[in-house]
Write an enzyme that holds these catalytic residues in place. Sequence first.
Site, PDB file in Angstrom:
ATOM      1  CG  ASP A  58       6.380  -7.877  -3.022  1.00 46.00           C
ATOM      2  OD1 ASP A  58       5.240  -7.668  -2.559  1.00 46.00           O
ATOM      3  OD2 ASP A  58       7.327  -8.312  -2.342  1.00 46.00           O
ATOM      4  NE  ARG A  59       5.707  -0.594 -10.414  1.00 47.59           N
ATOM      5  CZ  ARG A  59       5.245   0.635 -10.611  1.00 47.59           C
ATOM      6  NH1 ARG A  59       4.909   1.382  -9.586  1.00 47.59           N
ATOM      7  NH2 ARG A  59       5.134   1.115 -11.835  1.00 47.59           N
TER       8      ARG A  59
END
Length: 227
Positions: A58-59
């Site tokens: 995930d970012r």
Amino acid sequence: MEVVYEDNHLIVVNKAVGELVQGDRTGDVALVETVRAYLKEKYAKPGNVFCGVVHRLDRPVSGLVVFAKTSKALERMNALFRDGKVRKTYWALTRNRPPKPEGRIEGYITTSQQGNKSYHSVTPREGAKHAALSYRTLAQGERYTLLEINLETGRKHQIRVQLASIGCPIKGDLKYGDKRSNPDGGISLMARRIEFTHPVSGISIDLTAPVPDEPLWKALEAGTSDR
């Protein structure tokens, strides 16, 4: 870009908080493109450079990401992940301590496109996928706990939503119940370690990323035996 490991077939980098692994509708430069540019410059390669995305983070998460430099390595790494032959260990800073120092969280996760959010339930629901992980407490501070997490399944936002389900939201994770954001906009979750058999050479690969260069991470790491 911090390269942790590189050979003729693979390159492993330590992703920073906020980096995209692969491009999305934001149009922001993705890590795969940064790696591709690095390879093109380092090896003076003409034309397009192959760089295969093996898996994603995930970012707002940091830590180890594996990319394939050859199509053979990409195909074989995909098979290793699909067959559960890659072991990934995560570290997380949580606002609360878990009810037990170590344990297992099992349930079912559904994901909503609205708000890009996952939901955890202890009983099956329509469209839900089985999800399980184990955790253990590594260190305890005044306000935060350092947990080590091993995934048994890989569901969207699984660690985030399952830790929140036991009252332990990850530091900075407003989406899953923490009270305030981190200064860098990320969350205090990292892909700490990855272990697998090299898809071409057959040697054992065991890589560990350093914790973020932040006082809280450093202080809690110092309280563990995992240096």
